[in-house]
Design an enzyme around this catalytic site. Structure first.
Site, mmCIF file in Angstrom:
data_model
loop_
_atom_site.group_PDB
_atom_site.id
_atom_site.type_symbol
_atom_site.label_atom_id
_atom_site.label_comp_id
_atom_site.label_asym_id
_atom_site.label_seq_id
_atom_site.Cartn_x
_atom_site.Cartn_y
_atom_site.Cartn_z
ATOM 1 N N ASN A 70 0.822 -1.208 0.000
ATOM 2 C CA ASN A 70 0.000 0.000 0.000
ATOM 3 C C ASN A 70 0.865 1.271 0.000
ATOM 4 O O ASN A 70 1.825 1.357 0.756
ATOM 5 C CB ASN A 70 -0.884 0.024 1.242
ATOM 6 C CG ASN A 70 -1.487 -1.324 1.529
ATOM 7 O OD1 ASN A 70 -2.233 -1.837 0.723
ATOM 8 N ND2 ASN A 70 -1.130 -1.922 2.667
ATOM 9 N N GLU A 117 8.396 -5.172 -0.878
ATOM 10 C CA GLU A 117 7.287 -4.215 -0.748
ATOM 11 C C GLU A 117 7.778 -2.794 -1.022
ATOM 12 O O GLU A 117 7.090 -2.008 -1.674
ATOM 13 C CB GLU A 117 6.637 -4.300 0.638
ATOM 14 C CG GLU A 117 6.163 -5.690 1.052
ATOM 15 C CD GLU A 117 5.308 -6.413 0.030
ATOM 16 O OE1 GLU A 117 4.598 -5.753 -0.748
ATOM 17 O OE2 GLU A 117 5.364 -7.662 -0.015
ATOM 18 N N HIS A 148 8.129 -2.123 -4.703
ATOM 19 C CA HIS A 148 6.843 -1.921 -5.381
ATOM 20 C C HIS A 148 6.479 -0.441 -5.504
ATOM 21 O O HIS A 148 5.662 -0.080 -6.342
ATOM 22 C CB HIS A 148 5.724 -2.614 -4.589
ATOM 23 C CG HIS A 148 5.411 -4.022 -5.021
ATOM 24 N ND1 HIS A 148 5.285 -4.383 -6.345
ATOM 25 C CD2 HIS A 148 5.142 -5.140 -4.301
ATOM 26 C CE1 HIS A 148 4.962 -5.683 -6.407
ATOM 27 N NE2 HIS A 148 4.878 -6.157 -5.185
HETATM 28 N N1 0A1 Z 1 1.092 -7.595 -3.630
HETATM 29 C C1 0A1 Z 1 1.551 -8.308 -2.490
HETATM 30 C C2 0A1 Z 1 0.942 -9.639 -2.296
HETATM 31 C C3 0A1 Z 1 -0.458 -9.707 -1.846
HETATM 32 C C4 0A1 Z 1 -1.423 -10.127 -2.718
HETATM 33 C C5 0A1 Z 1 -2.706 -10.347 -2.330
HETATM 34 C C6 0A1 Z 1 -2.996 -10.113 -1.025
HETATM 35 O O1 0A1 Z 1 -4.271 -10.333 -0.585
HETATM 36 C C7 0A1 Z 1 -5.073 -11.149 -1.329
HETATM 37 C C8 0A1 Z 1 -2.058 -9.671 -0.134
HETATM 38 C C9 0A1 Z 1 -0.786 -9.461 -0.551
HETATM 39 C C10 0A1 Z 1 3.003 -8.619 -2.691
HETATM 40 O O2 0A1 Z 1 3.402 -8.993 -3.780
HETATM 41 O O3 0A1 Z 1 3.756 -8.515 -1.754
HETATM 42 ZN ZN ZN Z 2 4.693 -8.142 -4.759
#
Ligand code: 0A1
Ligand code: ZN
Length: 879
Positions: A271, A304, A307
């Site tokens: 986030n 993270e 990202h």
């Molecule tokens: N984007 C995050 C991973 C993530 C994906 C889905 C989630 O809830 C369903 C939570 C986290 C990552 O790649 O770290």
């Molecule tokens: Zn990720």
């Protein structure tokens, strides 16, 4: 919960959104019995949409709608249609303000999607489609809005109120309540929204960016975890510096926050400005967390953080493009981990995961391309293929372009698409435009599922001193895809002369460059390469550093493998040769009780154990036998019990033959205090604990004394848990029980350690039979609402304790099916993930596959199956 078959979503049906949201102004009133969400959206028609007269459609899930206002006028129920998953307003102007009030119940949200409570704090998880559980919204990543978020809550219970961006206002309210308002200047998709409210302690630090700005860094945890944040903070600062140095990427807000929560479906979430982490992926201190946990924290904090550019500043157009951010970000975090530690060890770890688990996925009913063409439930597509194969695909581009041109490509990508929601194709195009390379055929890596197989043949002609290598690629059929086209594969190789030295590689018709590792580019089904000036028959070292996510078949002899193990200049292939040798030796024993363990494996292991000059980190990896999971993956119609017993026998023969060396290794490998997570010290602890576990495996009395002493006196969890695991997997029943009891008494107040304690037992072929695992589910520390506890018992049992999970009566399968059915209502994402081991049923020998199929059918027949589990189970059972 679907009553009928869930809908399939297709990439080919993608349309730009009909409406855009410029601003989202949110006000959260948080109470113990629920939360009221006031949303005020500035919406306008998308000029790029072809549907200029369409109705407004907003996604929603499990919401109670209280009111809708359009440009200040309250809409009557007849003016809109609340269809549960969709709020439709048929006639709207071209631009307007929409105000929606919804009521939700975070305290009852066990799915952990949207806004929920974890150990008394409010927190959110919005990726992929959780925001629609908070309020009605066009919940798709190509709708990017500027968010302003006001949070109101009881001040004593929730002193800390956080959201994305910068805090812009705060104050007191009546009845002991207070508020904080946050504003995020960067437009973002709803999946990056976050909110946290709780009684948390704050650990702060600062980071000076390359342009001289000072960033506030904050990690928020529950007070009992206050001593566990230092490693994450260091990792964060290292990541920030690394991204500046390696990719020229600077952080953009004035504040960066991390929050640890105990109940979380995945590892962590990126986030904007407010990363939320599963406690087990951010908290670490030497006494209570292992080396592996330390490395995981560093990698996930980096992931993270990275990202922020690869995902947030440049995001995905739709969820078919998920690997755009995930593959690239895993690539970035693995480069980072390689730079922070040992590149060879990191490569071995990545390849091991890929070859064991992603290859299995690619060969099963859920196989899908890195850019899937369809899905039912997007949560099911956070897979090893999207993440790990996606990483390999980006790595191959890096290999083909070289580091400088790759960097030009990433610069161009970030510059060209900053603030946009784009596709994997846009990523590849930026790489092409910056480098001048044509990646047309390379794009098939994104489109075709399945693991390519390279069959390699060679012949050597002494008279002409020519060595000829023929490489033929084939890609197996996968569900919905057959007759695949050849892919563009970077194939790195070297040739060793009779002394083990690298031979300079010159292809027929070329001038010699002296290069000893060459990256050949495979584009056709079959290629023959002619190397000239080769004085004697060489030993080929193929796919150096695992240059592509493929299987390689070449008939090395065992002596050649031993030769490569000790001479290959490529560390990865030295390790891989050892793995191949061990696989062959174990295979040879499978089902042949009388067969002898090839003494060459014993001698190779002895040499490794005695080699004090070699890189001990690599030695530690090389001494590890291939896992049962990997042996199963390699086998056709595997018989799990036979594989397990063959591997056990090899282990016992090695431990018995090498007893003196193992004891010497144990005594020698004592890293100095204080505890540090350097590659050297990690290797040292790993070798020491391996020696201990091998010796305990054969019931060695002297090792028992050492293990008990280590267990008692250890000052770090790697050693304490290492001793515990060795005891648990030993024949010493009394000591096993005492150690488990003592460990629990010592650590029962620390959930992360209790999870370790659960998984050591649930994964143990000795202590983890099904009745024992069922007893763990009754234990006071077990909690069906906590995904980490479920993973540490049920996940560890089904994923690692293969001899008991694949019990021939099928009781392990029934147990897993029972668990999935139970969790399907409360947490469908976790239920669906747990089902993975059963989906591979067709791969196994008949004695197993029947039981697995029946277990899947019993899940299929459950009333009101979630979309998540429905998709997995139906695809697995489909013809
Ligand atoms: N984007 C995050 C991973 C993530 C994906 C889905 C989630 O809830 C369903 C939570 C986290 C990552 O790649 O770290
Ligand atoms: Zn990720």
């Amino acid at each position: 919960m679907p009553t009928s078959q869930p809908k399939t979503i297709y990439l080919s049906e993608y349309r730009v959104p009909d409406f855009l949201v410029d601003h989202a102004d949110l006000r959260f009133e948080l109470f113990e019995d629920g939360a009221r969400v006031h949303s005020s959206l500035s919406i306008r028609r998308n000029p790029d949409s072809r549907e200029q007269g369409s109705a407004l459609e907003l996604n929603g899930d499990s919401l109670t709608l209280e009111s809708v206002h359009l440009d200040g006028r309250q809409l009557a129920p007849g003016d809109y249609d609340d269809r549960g998953e969709l709020l439709v307003v048929p006639s709207v102007p071209d631009a307007f303000e929409l105000q929606v009030v919804t009521w939700i119940e975070p305290q009852n949200n066990t799915r952990l999607e949207g806004l929920y409570k974890s150990s008394g704090m409010f927190c959110t998880q919005c990726e992929a489609e959780g925001f629609r559980c908070i309020t009605f919204f066009p919940d798709r990543p190509d709708v990017m809005a500027r968010f302003r978020t006001r949070i109101e809550a009881d001040k004593a219970a929730y002193p800390v109120l956080l959201s994305n961006g910068n805090p812009v206002d705060s104050g007191e309210l009546d009845n002991g309540r207070h508020f904080v308002t946050w504003e995020d200047p960067f437009p973002k998709p709803s999946y990056l929204f976050a909110l946290v409210a709780g009684d948390l302690v704050e650990k702060t630090d600062t980071f000076g960016t390359m342009s001289g700005r000072e960033i506030d860094l904050r990690i928020y945890v529950e007070p009992r975890n206050a001593e566990k944040t230092a490693h994450a903070m260091d990792s964060l600062k290292r990541s920030m510096r690394w991204d500046e140095e390696t990719y020229g990427r600077e952080y953009d807000l004035d504040i960066f926050m991390i929050v640890a929560v105990d109940d979380f479906n995945m590892g962590a979430m990126e986030n904007k400005g407010l990363n939320i982490f599963n406690s087990s992926c951010v908290l670490a201190r030497p006494e209570s967390e292992t080396d592996m946990a330390f490395q995981r924290v560093e990698a996930i904090v980096a992931h993270e953080y990275f990202h922020n550019w690869s995902g947030n500043r440049v995001t995905c157009r739709d969820w078919f493009q998920l690997s755009l951010k995930e593959g690239f970000t895993v690539f970035r975090d693995s480069q980072f981990s390689a730079d922070m530690g040992s590149p060879t060890v990191k490569r071995i770890e990545d390849a091991t995961l890929l070859r064991t688990a992603q290859f299995a996925e690619d060969a099963g009913p859920m196989a899908h391309p890195v850019r899937p063409a369809s899905y039912m439930e997007i949560s099911n597509f956070y897979t090893l293929t999207i993440y790990e194969k996606g990483n390999e695909v980006v790595r191959m581009i890096h290999t083909l372009l070289g580091p400088e041109r790759f960097r030009k490509g990433s610069d161009l990508y970030f510059e060209r698409h900053d603030g946009q929601a784009v596709t994997t194709d846009d990523f590849v195009r930026a790489m092409e435009d910056a480098s001048g390379r044509d990646l047309g055929q390379f794009r098939l890596w994104y489109e075709q599922a399945g693991t390519p197989v390279l069959a390699v043949e060679d012949d050597y002609d002494e008279a002409s001193q020519v060595y000829r290598l023929t490489v033929t690629q084939s890609i197996p059929d996968t569900p919905g895809q057959s007759g695949k086209k050849p892919q563009h594969i970077p194939f790195a190789l070297g040739l060793l002369d009779t002394k083990g030295a690298d031979i300079p590689l010159t292809l027929a018709g070329e001038q010699s460059t002296g290069e000893t590792t060459r990256v050949l580019e495979l584009t056709e089904t079959s290629h023959t390469f002619e190397f000239t000036g080769i004085a004697s028959r060489p030993v080929p070292s193929l796919l150096r550093n695992f240059s592509a996510p493929v299987r390689v078949n070449y008939p090395w002899t065992r002596d050649q493998l031993m030769f490569l193990m000790s001479h290959d200049s490529d560390g990865f292939n030295r390790w891989d040769a050892g793995q191949r040798l061990a696989v062959e030796v174990i295979r040879e024993l499978s089902g042949h009780a009388e067969a002898e363990v090839d003494p060459r494996l014993v001698e190779a292991s002895r040499t490794l154990l005695n080699d004090r000059e070699a890189d001990q980190a690599l030695v530690a990896k090389m001494l590890q036998l291939p896992t049962e999971a990997y042996l199963i993956e390699l086998a056709d119609k595997p018989d799990v019990q036979i594989i397990h017993h063959a591997r056990e026998r090899v282990l016992k023969v090695l431990a018995t033959a090498l007893r003196e060396e193992l004891l010497a290794c144990y005594r020698r490998q004592q890293p100095a205090e204080p505890y540090q997570v350097t590659p050297e010290d990690v290797a040292s602890r790993s070798l020491r604990n391996m020696a201990l576990s091998w010796l305990l495996h054969i019931g060695d009395q002297e090792a028992l004394t050492l293990a008990l002493e280590q267990f008692e006196k250890a000052t770090n969890m790697t050693d304490q848990a290492g001793a515990l695991r060795a005891l648990v997997n030993s024949p010493f029943e009394a000591e096993r029980g005492q150690a488990l009891e003592a460990f629990y008494q010592q650590w029962h107040q620390d959930p992360q350690v209790v999870e370790q304690w659960f998984s050591i037992q649930a994964a143990s072929p000795v202590a983890g039979d099904l009745p024992s695992v069922r007893r763990l589910l009754e234990h006071e520390a077990f909690d069906w609402k906590n995904p980490n506890k479920i993973r540490s018992v049920v996940g560890a049992f089904a994923g690692q304790n293969l001899v008991h999970f694949h019990d021939q009566e099928g009781s392990g399968y029934q147990f897993l099916a029972e668990t999935i059915r139970r969790l399907d209502d409360s947490n469908p994402q976790i239920a669906a993930r747990l089902a993975a081991p059963l989906t591979r049923w067709r791969k196994f020998a008949h004695v197993y596959s029947e039981g697995m199929r029946k277990a899947l059918e019993s899940v299929r027949d459950k009333e009101g199956l979630s979309r998540d589990v429905y998709e997995i189970v139906h695809k697995s059972l489909a013809d």
